[in-house]
Write a protein that holds these residues in place. Structure first.
Motif, PDB file in Angstrom:
ATOM      1  N   UNK A 403      42.714  24.791  54.926  1.00  0.00           N
ATOM      2  CA  UNK A 403      43.919  25.437  54.407  1.00  0.00           C
ATOM      3  C   UNK A 403      43.654  25.906  52.974  1.00  0.00           C
ATOM      4  N   UNK A 404      43.730  27.219  52.742  1.00  0.00           N
ATOM      5  CA  UNK A 404      43.383  27.788  51.443  1.00  0.00           C
ATOM      6  C   UNK A 404      44.307  27.281  50.331  1.00  0.00           C
ATOM      7  N   UNK A 405      45.550  26.913  50.677  1.00  0.00           N
ATOM      8  CA  UNK A 405      46.473  26.413  49.665  1.00  0.00           C
ATOM      9  C   UNK A 405      46.081  25.032  49.155  1.00  0.00           C
ATOM     10  N   UNK A 406      45.134  24.359  49.859  1.00  0.00           N
ATOM     11  CA  UNK A 406      44.689  23.023  49.451  1.00  0.00           C
ATOM     12  C   UNK A 406      43.244  23.027  48.946  1.00  0.00           C
ATOM     13  N   UNK A 407      42.666  24.222  48.857  1.00  0.00           N
ATOM     14  CA  UNK A 407      41.264  24.346  48.433  1.00  0.00           C
ATOM     15  C   UNK A 407      41.199  24.551  46.925  1.00  0.00           C
ATOM     16  N   UNK A 408      40.270  23.865  46.271  1.00  0.00           N
ATOM     17  CA  UNK A 408      40.024  24.079  44.849  1.00  0.00           C
ATOM     18  C   UNK A 408      39.592  25.530  44.647  1.00  0.00           C
ATOM     19  N   UNK A 409      40.341  26.239  43.797  1.00  0.00           N
ATOM     20  CA  UNK A 409      40.132  27.681  43.687  1.00  0.00           C
ATOM     21  C   UNK A 409      38.769  28.038  43.105  1.00  0.00           C
ATOM     22  N   UNK A 410      38.273  27.237  42.180  1.00  0.00           N
ATOM     23  CA  UNK A 410      36.957  27.529  41.604  1.00  0.00           C
ATOM     24  C   UNK A 410      35.869  27.459  42.665  1.00  0.00           C
ATOM     25  N   UNK A 411      35.979  26.471  43.555  1.00  0.00           N
ATOM     26  CA  UNK A 411      34.964  26.327  44.599  1.00  0.00           C
ATOM     27  C   UNK A 411      35.053  27.463  45.615  1.00  0.00           C
ATOM     28  N   UNK A 412      36.242  28.051  45.782  1.00  0.00           N
ATOM     29  CA  UNK A 412      36.392  29.176  46.719  1.00  0.00           C
ATOM     30  C   UNK A 412      35.971  30.489  46.079  1.00  0.00           C
ATOM     31  N   UNK A 413      36.406  30.718  44.856  1.00  0.00           N
ATOM     32  CA  UNK A 413      36.184  32.035  44.250  1.00  0.00           C
ATOM     33  C   UNK A 413      34.745  32.299  43.840  1.00  0.00           C
ATOM     34  N   UNK A 414      33.928  31.256  43.767  1.00  0.00           N
ATOM     35  CA  UNK A 414      32.523  31.527  43.495  1.00  0.00           C
ATOM     36  C   UNK A 414      31.834  32.174  44.697  1.00  0.00           C
ATOM     37  N   UNK A 415      32.541  32.179  45.828  1.00  0.00           N
ATOM     38  CA  UNK A 415      32.023  32.846  47.036  1.00  0.00           C
ATOM     39  C   UNK A 415      32.788  34.131  47.334  1.00  0.00           C
ATOM     40  N   UNK A 416      33.597  34.582  46.368  1.00  0.00           N
ATOM     41  CA  UNK A 416      34.461  35.744  46.565  1.00  0.00           C
ATOM     42  C   UNK A 416      33.996  36.902  45.689  1.00  0.00           C
ATOM     43  N   UNK A 417      34.095  38.112  46.238  1.00  0.00           N
ATOM     44  CA  UNK A 417      33.800  39.311  45.462  1.00  0.00           C
ATOM     45  C   UNK A 417      34.917  40.310  45.654  1.00  0.00           C
ATOM     46  N   UNK A 418      35.257  41.052  44.592  1.00  0.00           N
ATOM     47  CA  UNK A 418      36.353  42.014  44.695  1.00  0.00           C
ATOM     48  C   UNK A 418      35.962  43.343  44.063  1.00  0.00           C
ATOM     49  N   UNK A 419      36.364  44.422  44.738  1.00  0.00           N
ATOM     50  CA  UNK A 419      36.321  45.758  44.161  1.00  0.00           C
ATOM     51  C   UNK A 419      37.723  46.304  44.339  1.00  0.00           C
ATOM     52  N   UNK A 420      38.494  46.301  43.249  1.00  0.00           N
ATOM     53  CA  UNK A 420      39.907  46.615  43.336  1.00  0.00           C
ATOM     54  C   UNK A 420      40.165  48.105  43.127  1.00  0.00           C
ATOM     55  N   UNK A 421      41.367  48.513  43.495  1.00  0.00           N
ATOM     56  CA  UNK A 421      41.765  49.904  43.331  1.00  0.00           C
ATOM     57  C   UNK A 421      41.701  50.307  41.868  1.00  0.00           C
ATOM     58  N   UNK A 422      42.100  49.385  40.989  1.00  0.00           N
ATOM     59  CA  UNK A 422      41.974  49.603  39.547  1.00  0.00           C
ATOM     60  C   UNK A 422      40.600  49.085  39.139  1.00  0.00           C
ATOM     61  N   UNK A 423      39.629  49.981  39.135  1.00  0.00           N
ATOM     62  CA  UNK A 423      38.234  49.582  38.886  1.00  0.00           C
ATOM     63  C   UNK A 423      38.044  49.248  37.405  1.00  0.00           C
ATOM     64  N   UNK A 424      38.522  48.079  37.019  1.00  0.00           N
ATOM     65  CA  UNK A 424      38.538  47.682  35.608  1.00  0.00           C
ATOM     66  C   UNK A 424      37.121  47.409  35.112  1.00  0.00           C
ATOM     67  N   UNK A 425      36.783  48.040  34.003  1.00  0.00           N
ATOM     68  CA  UNK A 425      35.513  47.783  33.334  1.00  0.00           C
ATOM     69  C   UNK A 425      35.802  47.327  31.909  1.00  0.00           C
ATOM     70  N   UNK A 426      34.924  46.469  31.397  1.00  0.00           N
ATOM     71  CA  UNK A 426      35.073  45.966  30.042  1.00  0.00           C
ATOM     72  C   UNK A 426      34.347  46.878  29.062  1.00  0.00           C
ATOM     73  N   UNK A 427      34.854  46.903  27.839  1.00  0.00           N
ATOM     74  CA  UNK A 427      34.159  47.679  26.820  1.00  0.00           C
ATOM     75  C   UNK A 427      32.781  47.060  26.596  1.00  0.00           C
ATOM     76  N   UNK A 428      31.778  47.895  26.509  1.00  0.00           N
ATOM     77  CA  UNK A 428      30.402  47.421  26.370  1.00  0.00           C
ATOM     78  C   UNK A 428      29.468  48.377  27.072  1.00  0.00           C
ATOM     79  N   UNK A 429      28.357  47.867  27.586  1.00  0.00           N
ATOM     80  CA  UNK A 429      27.377  48.710  28.260  1.00  0.00           C
ATOM     81  C   UNK A 429      27.538  48.616  29.772  1.00  0.00           C
ATOM     82  N   UNK A 430      26.904  49.555  30.467  1.00  0.00           N
ATOM     83  CA  UNK A 430      26.916  49.534  31.932  1.00  0.00           C
ATOM     84  C   UNK A 430      26.262  48.246  32.432  1.00  0.00           C
ATOM     85  N   UNK A 431      25.182  47.863  31.805  1.00  0.00           N
ATOM     86  CA  UNK A 431      24.453  46.658  32.209  1.00  0.00           C
ATOM     87  C   UNK A 431      25.323  45.419  32.069  1.00  0.00           C
TER      88      UNK A 431
END
Length: 578
Positions: A403-431
């Protein structure tokens, strides 16, 4: 959550007591400094009543040396107070800012949906600054000033009881006025923090949306909105200035009365030979030592009141429950295969306004599931639930049977990847942006991600290549270039579960063709949720869910849904014609 004010006792326990050693050193230093400050007035009596009448030059030299030493002690202790306490206060402020920022980052997505980012910046950076008045010289001066006032009072009573009592009457009236004023000022300071956060939040939005503002010629409109906020801030400051000015004016008038009274009574006693000139001068200086900290309390008290008001607001943030610290989240996922199941999941952003109704489906490890439908149908909400950004109101979501509501989020999200509609990039370099999920990734892994997302197709044309600065939110790049960097970031993260929310929405035809190749590689062996308006991009999906009004209206493969000639068929054929 109940809004609770931070009491002086709580501030003492949580902020002052842990730094008690430094505060104690500060108190010792200020006691030494204040003790040295008594040398001058006491010496004046000796100077006027003994040395001058008797012409005692050797005693004069000794007295001058003692007075000079007293001022040296005051100078040294003042420097040490600033060096020890003020520096420590700034260090504590930096620590508190880090703690508050860490707490804010731990809060659920819903919190950020309802709070302006600029307002949070103000709360993190500004609200904790008042702590310097608790650990810094403000509180120590208050305590040290109180000690000075008490010692001065004892010495004043020794010289003349009647003159001392004459000064205590206006001082008592001033103390009552100050206490009343502080009760009025604290809510004003507390409200100032809120107004300041609102103004800062709007200003941050304005600067972030400058292209939209200029595109619609809305500069004057935004200037008026900001001017309105600044005026509210001015009105708040005016109220606090009025209250503090009233205290200052009251102290000036009442102390003026005391001075006039002392002059009259002291003059009478001197004429009647009940008081020497030296004693009168000593009394006057000691009175100044007693009155100074009392008058300072209007300033120091305002500072402490402002500090507590800021801590009130900081406490609100610190008391919010972090999403990862919810008591039921005790399951640790050491590995994830990617089996995701929605079982009768319903969700609402607002009470009694469900946006998803009894959603059920199952995704096997490595499958690609596509979510299609009109805008506002609930596609992104399903993706947000799968990413654990949101929690269902009813029903369950399981990952590998847990049950995802009982899972430690850090342990789950280290296996998660997202590419969102708002392709947010941080100020800095491409690398730096590609390395964001895995800062310590090898150069080989970096280059693999770059090639997989065809980032090198445009970075090879830049003089600085991957070290090219992209500006705030990547404004120096095209939409397609930003999207490819976001996909490269997801490739480098190497997730087991992947969320692609309109991953090709910002791409031209040529870029989309390149991205489709990279996405085909990216989704291999990964459970992938794809949200797409361009139905041609999801023909090979293992499952396609057609979402309408928060419900699954159709479900199947591309060929199955085309054959059924339902809603998906209509959408697909319509897009094919245009």
């Amino acid at each position: 959550m109940v809004d609770k004010k931070v009491s002086v006792l709580k501030a003492f326990k949580t902020i002052i007591w842990p730094k008690r050693n430094l505060v104690f050193i500060g108190l010792v230093l200020i006691v030494v400094s204040k003790a040295a400050s008594f040398i001058a007035p006491i010496s004046l009596r000796i100077f006027m009543d003994e040395i001058i009448p008797e012409g005692d030059i050797p005693y004069l030299k000794i007295l001058v040396a003692i007075v000079a030493a007293g001022f040296l002690v005051q100078a040294v202790t003042s420097f040490l107070l600033t060096k020890i306490l003020s520096v420590q206060a700034q260090f504590l402020i930096s620590e508190l800012r880090s703690q508050v920022q860490k707490q804010v980052l731990s809060l659920p997505i819903r919190f950020f949906d309802n709070t302006k980012s600029g307002a949070l910046v103000s709360r993190i950076m500004t609200d904790v600054e008042g702590v310097r008045n608790l650990i810094g010289t403000g509180l120590v001066q208050l305590v040290g000033g109180t000690i000075t006032a008490i010692v001065s009072l004892i010495l004043l009573l020794r010289i003349s009881v009647s003159m001392t009592l004459l000064t205590l009457v206006p001082l008592a009236i001033f103390a009552l006025i100050a206490l009343k004023a502080f009760k009025i000022i604290r809510p004003i300071f507390r409200n100032r923090g809120k107004i300041n956060a609102e103004v800062t939040g709007r200003l941050t939005e304005t600067l972030g949306g400058i292209r939209i503002i200029k595109g619609f010629g809305a500069e004057i409109q935004e200037a008026k909105v900001f001017e309105s906020g600044v005026h509210k801030l001015f009105e708040n400051v005016k109220k606090s200035l009025t209250a503090t000015a009233f205290m200052t004016s009251s102290s000036t008038f009442l102390l003026g009365l005391a001075t006039a009274g002392i002059m009259g009574l002291g003059g009478y006693k001197i004429i009647a030979d009940q008081l020497t000139i030296g004693e009168y001068i000593e009394f006057t200086f000691l009175l100044a030592l007693m009155v100074a900290p009392i008058v300072q309390m209007s300033n120091i008290g305002s500072q402490l009141t402002e500090a507590l008001a800021g801590l009130d607001r900081t406490e609100e943030l610190m008391n919010k429950t972090a999403e990862a610290h919810e008591k039921e989240r005790i399951i640790q996922l050491d590995s994830v295969h990617g089996d995701v199941t929605f079982n009768n999941v319903s969700f609402s952003y607002e009470e009694d306004k469900e946006v998803l109704h009894n959603i059920s489906f199952d995704v096997k490890p490595g499958e690609v599931i596509a979510l299609v439908g009109s805008s506002g149908s609930g596609k992104s909400t399903i993706a947000g639930l799968a990413a654990s950004f949101l929690n269902p109101n009813s029903g369950t979501i399981t990952v590998d049977g847990q049950d995802l509501s009982k899972v430690d989020l850090n342990s789950f999200r280290q296996h998660l990847g997202v590419v969102l509609q708002d392709d947010f990039l941080f100020e800095g370099t491409i690398k730096e942006n590609i390395l964001f999920p895995r800062p310590n990734a090898s150069e080989e892994k970096l280059q693999q991600a770059v090639k997989a997302a065809y980032v090198d197709e445009f970075t090879n044309r830049f003089d600085d290549g991957l070290d090219t600065l992209i500006g705030e939110r990547g404004v120096k790049l095209s939409g397609g270039q930003r999207q490819r960097i976001a996909i490269a970031r997801a490739v480098l993260a190497d997730p087991k579960i992947l969320i692609l929310d309109e991953a090709t929405s910002s791409l031209d035809t040529e870029s989309e063709a390149l991205i489709q190749k990279s996405l085909a590689e990216l989704t291999k062996g990964r459970t992938t949720f794809v949200i797409a308006h361009r139905l041609s991009t999801i023909r090979k999906a293992n499952q396609i869910l057609v979402i309408e009004n928060g419900r699954i209206s159709e479900q199947g493969t591309h060929d199955e849904l085309i054959a059924s000639e339902g809603r998906y068929y209509n959408l697909f054929t319509y897009q094919a014609r245009i």
